[in-house]
Motif scaffolding. Structure first.
Motif, PDB file in Angstrom:
ATOM      1  N   ALA A  64       0.827  -1.206   0.000  1.00 51.17           N
ATOM      2  CA  ALA A  64       0.000   0.000   0.000  1.00 51.17           C
ATOM      3  C   ALA A  64       0.864   1.260   0.000  1.00 51.17           C
ATOM      4  O   ALA A  64       0.504   2.267  -0.619  1.00 51.17           O
ATOM      5  CB  ALA A  64      -0.934   0.003   1.206  1.00 51.17           C
ATOM      6  N   GLU A  65       2.010   1.216   0.682  1.00 52.28           N
ATOM      7  CA  GLU A  65       2.891   2.382   0.668  1.00 52.28           C
ATOM      8  C   GLU A  65       3.513   2.575  -0.709  1.00 52.28           C
ATOM      9  O   GLU A  65       3.658   3.709  -1.180  1.00 52.28           O
ATOM     10  CB  GLU A  65       3.982   2.264   1.730  1.00 52.28           C
ATOM     11  N   VAL A  66       3.894   1.480  -1.371  1.00 57.72           N
ATOM     12  CA  VAL A  66       4.405   1.584  -2.735  1.00 57.72           C
ATOM     13  C   VAL A  66       3.363   2.234  -3.630  1.00 57.72           C
ATOM     14  O   VAL A  66       3.669   3.117  -4.443  1.00 57.72           O
ATOM     15  CB  VAL A  66       4.797   0.191  -3.277  1.00 57.72           C
ATOM     16  N   MET A  67       2.108   1.839  -3.473  1.00 58.34           N
ATOM     17  CA  MET A  67       1.020   2.404  -4.261  1.00 58.34           C
ATOM     18  C   MET A  67       0.831   3.891  -3.979  1.00 58.34           C
ATOM     19  O   MET A  67       0.617   4.688  -4.901  1.00 58.34           O
ATOM     20  CB  MET A  67      -0.276   1.650  -3.966  1.00 58.34           C
ATOM     21  N   MET A  68       0.929   4.259  -2.705  1.00 52.15           N
ATOM     22  CA  MET A  68       0.715   5.666  -2.358  1.00 52.15           C
ATOM     23  C   MET A  68       1.869   6.548  -2.803  1.00 52.15           C
ATOM     24  O   MET A  68       1.670   7.711  -3.180  1.00 52.15           O
ATOM     25  CB  MET A  68       0.470   5.790  -0.851  1.00 52.15           C
ATOM     26  N   ILE A  69       3.081   6.017  -2.764  1.00 56.72           N
ATOM     27  CA  ILE A  69       4.221   6.757  -3.317  1.00 56.72           C
ATOM     28  C   ILE A  69       4.007   6.966  -4.808  1.00 56.72           C
ATOM     29  O   ILE A  69       4.192   8.071  -5.340  1.00 56.72           O
ATOM     30  CB  ILE A  69       5.536   6.005  -3.047  1.00 56.72           C
ATOM     31  N   TYR A  70       3.608   5.896  -5.493  1.00 58.34           N
ATOM     32  CA  TYR A  70       3.342   5.956  -6.932  1.00 58.34           C
ATOM     33  C   TYR A  70       2.256   6.993  -7.227  1.00 58.34           C
ATOM     34  O   TYR A  70       2.376   7.806  -8.157  1.00 58.34           O
ATOM     35  CB  TYR A  70       2.916   4.567  -7.402  1.00 58.34           C
ATOM     36  N   ALA A  71       1.199   6.990  -6.431  1.00 55.00           N
ATOM     37  CA  ALA A  71       0.111   7.949  -6.620  1.00 55.00           C
ATOM     38  C   ALA A  71       0.600   9.383  -6.474  1.00 55.00           C
ATOM     39  O   ALA A  71       0.251  10.270  -7.268  1.00 55.00           O
ATOM     40  CB  ALA A  71      -1.004   7.669  -5.617  1.00 55.00           C
ATOM     41  N   GLU A  72       1.417   9.611  -5.463  1.00 56.90           N
ATOM     42  CA  GLU A  72       1.867  10.977  -5.171  1.00 56.90           C
ATOM     43  C   GLU A  72       2.765  11.522  -6.268  1.00 56.90           C
ATOM     44  O   GLU A  72       2.578  12.652  -6.737  1.00 56.90           O
ATOM     45  CB  GLU A  72       2.583  10.999  -3.821  1.00 56.90           C
ATOM     46  N   VAL A  73       3.740  10.743  -6.690  1.00 54.81           N
ATOM     47  CA  VAL A  73       4.675  11.241  -7.708  1.00 54.81           C
ATOM     48  C   VAL A  73       4.003  11.291  -9.074  1.00 54.81           C
ATOM     49  O   VAL A  73       4.314  12.162  -9.897  1.00 54.81           O
ATOM     50  CB  VAL A  73       5.970  10.408  -7.742  1.00 54.81           C
ATOM     51  N   ALA A  74       3.071  10.369  -9.335  1.00 53.76           N
ATOM     52  CA  ALA A  74       2.355  10.387 -10.612  1.00 53.76           C
ATOM     53  C   ALA A  74       1.537  11.662 -10.746  1.00 53.76           C
ATOM     54  O   ALA A  74       1.479  12.273 -11.826  1.00 53.76           O
ATOM     55  CB  ALA A  74       1.455   9.160 -10.732  1.00 53.76           C
ATOM     56  N   ASN A  75       0.902  12.084  -9.672  1.00 55.71           N
ATOM     57  CA  ASN A  75       0.109  13.312  -9.713  1.00 55.71           C
ATOM     58  C   ASN A  75       0.962  14.515 -10.094  1.00 55.71           C
ATOM     59  O   ASN A  75       0.574  15.329 -10.949  1.00 55.71           O
ATOM     60  CB  ASN A  75      -0.547  13.548  -8.355  1.00 55.71           C
ATOM     61  N   GLU A  76       2.138  14.626  -9.495  1.00 56.45           N
ATOM     62  CA  GLU A  76       2.991  15.782  -9.766  1.00 56.45           C
ATOM     63  C   GLU A  76       3.678  15.676 -11.119  1.00 56.45           C
ATOM     64  O   GLU A  76       4.092  16.691 -11.681  1.00 56.45           O
ATOM     65  CB  GLU A  76       4.036  15.930  -8.658  1.00 56.45           C
TER      66      GLU A  76
END
Length: 597
Positions: free
Chosen positions: A423-435
């Protein structure tokens, strides 16, 4: 003088580590302050024992109070004077550990072992070096990046701080070296489960680059700097690599910790009773079901943060479960909430089937009804005084607690500490993908997290998310991390990394008192309430609720004291006194810029 990186000797006994790795001989060393390097690094078992010993020092274990430095748990760790130049609070200067790691790298590079054995260990220690340096950089910005075990008699020990940007380059270089040596994935059935592999290394590389791009390190250009694309590519690779090697969200949120070696585990610290246990259950359960009073408890401030079952906030009038004001929520805070609430928070009148309790056992906290050890409140009709008003909140942590342990067994809690999960890998991915301009990826990651949580999808299939713009997605990610990773030690560092830490300034924490009521809303006679509670006949609806400040008295500190200078903590003055070549950080009277600008 730890910053001088003096030559030190290492004592290590594999038996003391408690790690579930292949057995190897405990080192038999007459002088436990030293060891024979020639014999250790030419023997595969002894070299492996050295590296195994490092794991416990590098990665730690469960920490029941990891989120006391946020709104999630009781405790006031930030008061005026907490962080100073001379004190050791929020300082990270682990050069003794760096030296041990550097010694391992140096000796392993001498090719005294077989190629396979050497590479296997090198991958682990190169990763450890990056990991340990990252912890220091998060605290202070750039630190001296030393890559050899210094000799106090030969080397110049008055080292300067390495620029922060160079620290990031060297950490990534070490991580990439580690990846080149490490196995792709240590399966749960493998004897090497619990050791570092490529899945963990790639995920942690993405986390390093997330920090590199973050507002903490780029205050003048937080969301359009050039580092976001680099972080996005690393996170995408980490996510896809993990998926290709079987990583997935555990179907039931509570089982992430209770069913070990699940698909969500990216890296776990192994615990095995009696060799290595944790204090989680003993420190967080109600006292009547533990061995002592709880060390910290959830706050009303945090209870408010959980969304409703439709994923929207309690005060969002567009929500299916709209409540309205905070006062109204207080009287029904357990109803129609995100299912993670019930799996994370234990509250008054809640069913709590702990081993050894009667069938239908409910945990009460109401003063005059609950055991005095568990009671919280000031209700004058109780004719007694709570002993818990300075520490507890009338709420308890339920997340990751092992209800199969009877009261006498809480000190045997040995669930693996999941240091990084998918889940943390997913949330990191989500955060950097947005920016980086990939908002579709961000939304998909958030939807998957909320779907697993059990939140209703809604007609728009967005699970209650408000994600119409990059800014809204950014907020949604930070809010989701607050809930998904609660009590896992992320919240303060998330707020600091995103430069939202000042939200905590003047934070005043609150607990919740329960007072039994009759069906008409009047207060129930205490003797009647006691009789009903003795049969577990009072449910949460049979109480009214009021809040109290935690701590209740004003003798000690009652609110957080946070300053902008906390985005980078100072180097402790004694380190600078010992080494005049160390510059102090800007905002702390020095000249060193810990940011990347």
């Amino acid at each position: 003088m730890t910053h001088l990186i003096k030559t030190i000797s290492l004592t290590f006994l594999l038996a003391a580590t408690g790690m579930s790795f292949p057995s190897c001989d405990t080192l038999d060393i007459e002088n436990l302050t030293d060891y024979d390097a020639n014999s250790v690094w030419s023997d595969e078992k002894l070299a492996s024992a050295y590296v195994t010993h490092l794991y416990a020092n590098v990665f730690g274990n469960w920490s029941y109070g990891a989120d006391q430095n946020s709104e999630q748990l009781s405790g006031i760790p930030f008061y005026e004077g907490t962080i100073t130049l001379v004190g050791d609070s929020y300082k990270k200067w682990t050069y003794s550990l760096v030296r041990q790691i550097n010694e391992a790298i140096q000796e392993l590079e001498k090719d005294q072992l077989s190629e396979n054995a050497k590479n296997k260990l090198l991958g682990q220690v190169y990763f450890m070096r990056a990991y340990v340096y990252m912890q220091m950089v998060i605290y202070h910005g750039g630190v001296p990046y030393i890559t050899v075990p210094q000799d106090k008699d030969k080397d110049d020990l008055y080292v300067k701080r390495t620029p922060t940007i160079e620290c990031f380059r060297l950490m990534i270089e070490d991580i990439d070296k580690a990846i080149s040596y490490l196995p792709e994935k240590n399966l749960s059935s493998s004897a090497d489960y619990g050791r570092i592999d490529q899945c963990f290394a790639k995920a942690y590389k993405a986390k390093i680059l997330l920090y590199k791009a973050s507002p903490q390190f780029n205050p003048k250009n937080p969301y359009t700097n050039k580092y976001w694309e680099e972080a996005y590519l690393a996170a995408k690779e980490a996510y896809e690599f993990a998926v290709a090697h079987g990583a997935a969200l555990t179907s039931e949120y509570e089982n992430i910790w209770l069913e070990e070696k699940g698909p969500e585990v990216i890296f776990a610290v192994i615990n095995t009773n009696p060799d290595k246990v944790a204090t989680w259950d003993a420190a967080l359960r109600p006292q009547t079901l533990s061995r002592n009073r709880p060390q910290t408890t959830p706050t009303w401030n945090f209870v408010k943060c959980f969304p409703m079952k439709d994923g929207k906030q309690f005060d969002d009038p567009t929500g299916k479960y709209y409540v309205g004001s905070e006062d109204k929520l207080l009287q029904c805070f357990w109803k129609n909430r995100d299912p993670r609430f019930e799996k994370s928070i234990l509250y008054n009148g809640n069913l709590y089937p702990v081993a050894g309790t009667q069938s239908g056992y409910r945990q009460y906290t109401a003063l005059g009804i609950a055991s005095p050890d568990d009671a919280y409140g000031t209700n004058p009709d109780a004719n007694t005084t709570s002993i818990n008003m300075e520490v507890t909140t009338g709420l308890y942590v339920r997340k990751a607690t092992d209800l199969s342990l009877t009261q006498d067994k809480v000190i045997t809690y040995d669930r693996d500490h999941v240091l990084m999960r998918f889940a943390e890998v997913m949330m990191i991915y989500a955060e950097v993908a947005n920016e980086a301009g990939h908002s579709d990826v961000s939304i998909e990651m958030l939807k998957q997290i909320r779907k697993r949580a059990g939140i209703e999808a809604g007609e728009d299939k967005l699970y209650g998310l408000n994600v119409g713009s990059k800014e809204e997605i950014r907020t949604a990610i930070l809010d989701e991390r607050n809930i998904e990773f609660c009590f896992e030690g992320h919240r303060f560092w998330d707020l600091r990394r995103t430069r939202n830490m000042m939200q905590l300034n003047k934070l005043h924490k609150y607990g919740v008192e329960a007072i039994a009521i009759n069906p008409d809303g009047t207060d129930m006679d205490m003797s009647v309430a006691k009789e009903k509670a003795a049969q577990f006949g009072l449910v949460p609806d049979d109480f009214r609720y009021v809040t109290h400040s935690v701590p209740l008295n004003d003798v000690g500190e009652r609110e957080f004291y946070i300053k902008e200078s906390f985005y980078f903590f100072p180097i402790q003055q004694v380190k600078i006194d010992e080494n005049p070549n160390l510059e102090q950080n800007l905002d702390w009277g020095g000249t060193f810029n810990p940011a990347l600008e």
